[in-house]
Design an enzyme around this catalytic site. Structure first.
Site, PDB file in Angstrom:
ATOM      1  N   GLU A 182      36.919  36.935  50.037  1.00  0.00           N
ATOM      2  CA  GLU A 182      36.974  38.137  51.155  1.00  0.00           C
ATOM      3  C   GLU A 182      35.902  38.951  50.875  1.00  0.00           C
ATOM      4  O   GLU A 182      35.301  39.245  51.930  1.00  0.00           O
ATOM      5  CB  GLU A 182      38.443  38.673  51.387  1.00  0.00           C
ATOM      6  N   CYS A 225      47.895  44.876  47.225  1.00  0.00           N
ATOM      7  CA  CYS A 225      48.886  44.418  46.630  1.00  0.00           C
ATOM      8  C   CYS A 225      50.119  45.276  46.635  1.00  0.00           C
ATOM      9  O   CYS A 225      51.103  44.757  46.375  1.00  0.00           O
ATOM     10  CB  CYS A 225      48.407  44.283  45.292  1.00  0.00           C
ATOM     11  N   SER A 256      42.468  44.683  52.494  1.00  0.00           N
ATOM     12  CA  SER A 256      42.271  43.330  52.404  1.00  0.00           C
ATOM     13  C   SER A 256      43.439  42.551  53.338  1.00  0.00           C
ATOM     14  O   SER A 256      44.599  43.164  53.366  1.00  0.00           O
ATOM     15  CB  SER A 256      42.559  42.863  50.966  1.00  0.00           C
ATOM     16  N   LYS A 303      58.825  46.675  47.142  1.00  0.00           N
ATOM     17  CA  LYS A 303      58.709  45.125  47.551  1.00  0.00           C
ATOM     18  C   LYS A 303      59.722  44.740  48.225  1.00  0.00           C
ATOM     19  O   LYS A 303      59.936  43.520  48.765  1.00  0.00           O
ATOM     20  CB  LYS A 303      58.609  44.443  45.860  1.00  0.00           C
ATOM     21  N   CYS A 328      52.110  49.825  38.588  1.00  0.00           N
ATOM     22  CA  CYS A 328      53.294  49.137  38.731  1.00  0.00           C
ATOM     23  C   CYS A 328      54.343  49.277  37.517  1.00  0.00           C
ATOM     24  O   CYS A 328      55.534  49.277  37.600  1.00  0.00           O
ATOM     25  CB  CYS A 328      53.254  47.527  38.967  1.00  0.00           C
TER      26      CYS A 328
END
Lengths: 155, 564
Positions: free
Chosen positions: B281, B298, B318, B357, B502
């Site tokens: 991309e 992400c 993205s 998440k 993370c």
């Protein structure tokens, strides 16, 4: 209801300044007797303050209210001098007459709001109440009911 | 400032310490605190760190500057009595039902009660019962457990720039709440869970979904497969007495299998997929010179934050799904045939360091024909609870390895769990493709570490490509503003919401500090060094996947948004 134009005017009269938020809220409060929730959000966006912070400020100060207040704001003093000269029966009489409780401070018809304050600085006239900043001294439960009735007739 | 203080009769030198508390701690005395965190602003509310000076004055050491010649005492009978009184008052206004509190055993209030030998609370409990807020998909807020230290308020405002929580009302009525007493789900919370990570008590906890886990693994009509994110393997051990950064991935795989998971895969494989899709991309955008800089996608907390605050960035972020979601949809596609054959339904569980998440997996764009790509998300903390619940002796478990056909991942995929990892993985891939690029090591050193904003440049086809790496949403917000004002220009910007990435996610073991973050990160980088496959496109399984399952279907790697 409030108008966006009026709110904008108030904000710009304080120079669109973040640090003037309390002064701005004061003006809004005195114009509408309360600060509507969406109005507070509008002001906070305009001043680039998070609505969360603005909410913290408004709830910190007793003078600001997010609930609509009545046309007549009755403040009954429960400071030491007024208390010993029997302010409690006056408060009870007012509550009974206006059908208010500790949790409910404003009548359904938005005519009266009843607030307890700690001292009005007029201890010589105890027990004291004020109605829209006009002072009434040496109150009794009977007298206060009369006063209410005369206000109700005025409307 | 430099000087010498006398603490409990001992001389202690100080140099750059910000306050008396830090000098005391340097002297080896662990004064208790609730509201003091070196990375947050000073608050001075909990009063646990009070000390006495030689004139009998008592003050909070966290909010006092050290002075040369200052003499203080930290443990006089008077100070001990006052400190205990303060704690007693906190306890008198607290829901002390510890046996049913998830924070029990890891609670600061409990720990200090035990340390200060609190055997009785003389006052009747004055706590007014508040409703528990279950509205968020990420966290649960229980105001009855709140001690008003304000750590969550400052974390949310100062580090994350979100400001979803505030102190409202005052005096005995004071409480912590979102604006207008709304629920968490009704405000701008991005689900990062940093409030939960810093909360010393059970007032903010992870939305626990362990019951659903047990339901799934015990359902004979379901085939349960799991994916494990990189950061889990360097932190879970802390719950079992191991040092931060200890890699326990082998034991985690065994534990999941013992609990009924059929196959266990590595989210790093998903990360390898992300690297491939995202570099592709990026090269496309670079060629057309549009929608630059490319922001990584992400981190779901960052994506939500950008949605809320920078809607203009919609096309810069993205379009790639996050590794979790990408891998989830690949797994669902892979098992489709088998499901038809044996009549079972495959469910994907992901084990992740992140509370956001949980919210990400329930988003509409990640549900295909009513089926979620990822069915259940459990955090590192929840996994530790599952293992304890199952009675598994973690330290005695043998080391298993990931299952095929997605059992290999590159070293680049593993470091996704640390700030700078995504950028480094994409760089590794881009450089491999254009071998003319040199000075790899120098570049990597620039994107690693705990600096707030990291920058690196490299040359691709004679064109200079500028990369920025930022962590902490407040830092991200400042960087975006600089980019929008053209004070800074970049081609790729990696954003992770949590400080350090993370590894310090909202679902990780607590408490955490800078030191722990560094150790967890170095755990990941050690895995990166020993990985036999360095770059994502060298992963033979990724190549197979692109030639097989994904041959005509790159779509499932990207978010399909409906633009009206």
């Amino acid at each position: 209801m409030y108008s966006i134009n009026e709110i904008d005017e108030i904000i710009s009269s304080h120079g669109n300044d973040q640090s003037s938020i309390i002064a701005i809220l004061h003006d809004v409060q005195s114009k509408y007797n309360y600060i509507p929730e969406d109005c507070l959000e509008y002001i906070s966006n305009k001043l680039d303050i998070s609505p969360t912070k603005a909410f913290g400020i408004v709830t910190f100060y007793e003078n600001f209210s997010l609930e609509p207040k009545g046309r007549y704001i009755i403040k009954i003093c429960d400071g030491t001098a007024c208390h010993v000269r029997k302010s409690t029966p006056i408060l009870e009489a007012l509550k009974k007459e206006l059908k208010l409780t500790d949790g409910k401070k404003t009548t359904d018809d938005l005519m009266f709001t009843l607030e307890t304050v700690s001292c009005l600085g007029a201890c010589g006239l105890a027990p004291v109440i004020t109605i829209n900043d006009k002072v009434y001294g040496k109150m009794t439960p009977e007298h206060v009911v009369e006063l209410l009735n005369s206000l109700k007739e005025e409307k | 400032m430099k000087g010498t203080m006398i603490i409990d009769g001992r001389k202690v030198e100080f140099e750059n310490e910000q306050n008396v508390l830090e000098v005391v701690r340097k002297a080896g005395i662990d004064l208790p605190t609730f509201c003091y965190h070196s990375e947050l602003s000073m608050y001075g509310a909990c009063r646990m760190c009070i000390v006495e000076d030689n004139k009998g004055g008592i003050f909070a050491s966290c909010s006092t500057l050290p002075k040369d010649g200052m003499e203080i005492f930290t443990n006089t009978p008077r100070i001990k009595k006052y400190r205990k009184n303060i704690l007693e008052l906190l306890l008198a206004n607290h829901d002390r039902d510890c046996t049913t509190c998830v924070k029990t055993g890891n609670c600061k209030l409990q720990e200090l009660s035990s340390r200060l030998c609190m055997d009785d609370v003389r006052f009747p409990n004055s706590m007014k019962e508040h409703d528990i807020d279950y509205s968020s998909l990420a966290i649960v807020r229980n105001p009855n457990k709140c001690i008003l230290c304000g750590d969550c308020v400052r974390m949310c405002e100062e580090v994350q720039g979100v400001g979803a929580l505030t102190f409202a009302y005052r005096g005995s009525k004071m409480k912590i709440t979102p604006a207008f007493n709304r629920t968490i789900s009704e405000v701008n919370c991005v689900d990062c869970g940093q409030c939960r990570a810093i909360c010393p008590t059970g007032a903010i906890t992870i939305k626990n979904q362990n019951d659903y886990f047990w339901e799934l693994v015990n359902d004979k009509t379901k085939r349960v497969v799991a994916q494990i994110a990189p950061a889990v393997r360097v932190a879970l051990g802390e719950n079992f007495g191991l040092a931060p950064g200890t890699v326990t991935i082998g034991k985690i795989i065994t534990a999941l299998k013992y609990m009924g998971v059929e196959s266990v895969f590595d989210t790093s494989f998903g990360a390898d997929l992300t690297v491939m899709a995202e570099s592709e991309e990026f090269l496309e955008r670079l060629e057309k010179n549009e929608n630059l800089p490319l922001f990584t996608s992400c981190c779901p907390a960052w994506v939500k934050y950008a949605d809320n605050n920078f809607p203009d960035l919609e096309y810069n972020i993205s379009s790639c799904k996050s590794p979790q979601q990408m891998f989830g949809s690949v797994l669902k596609k892979y098992y489709k045939e088998l499901d038809k054959e044996d009549g079972k339904e495959t469910v994907v569980i992901s084990v992740i360091p992140c509370t956001a998440k949980k919210a990400e997996a329930s988003k509409e764009e990640f549900i295909t024909d009513g089926v979620r790509d990822v069915d259940l998300v459990i955090t590192t903390q929840e996994l530790a609870m599952l293992i304890k619940d199952a009675g598994l002796m973690f330290e005695n478990l043998y080391d298993d390895s990931f299952d095929m056909p997605f059992g290999l991942s590159s070293g680049a995929g593993v470091i996704f769990g640390s700030s700078g990892g995504v950028a480094e993985a994409v760089l590794t891939r881009l450089m491999k493709q254009k071998p003319s690029v040199s000075d790899k090591e120098i570049i990597f050193n620039n994107v690693r570490g705990m600096k707030r904003v990291k920058e690196a440049n490299f040359v691709l086809d004679g064109k200079e490509v500028k990369i920025a790496v930022v962590h902490g949403l407040k830092n991200a917000s400042e960087l975006v503003k600089q980019i929008q004002n053209v004070e800074k220009t970049y081609d790729i910007v990696e954003v992770m919401a949590c400080p350090g990435g993370c590894i310090a996610g909202g679902g990780q073991p607590t408490p955490m500090d800078e030191e722990k973050r560094k150790k967890r990160a170095s755990g990941l980088y050690s895995l990166n060094r020993t990985a036999q496959i360095k770059s994502s496109e060298e992963n033979p399984l990724i190549r197979d996947l692109f030639q097989g399952l994904l041959k005509d279907d790159h779509e499932i790697l990207h978010v399909q948004k409906n633009h009206n």
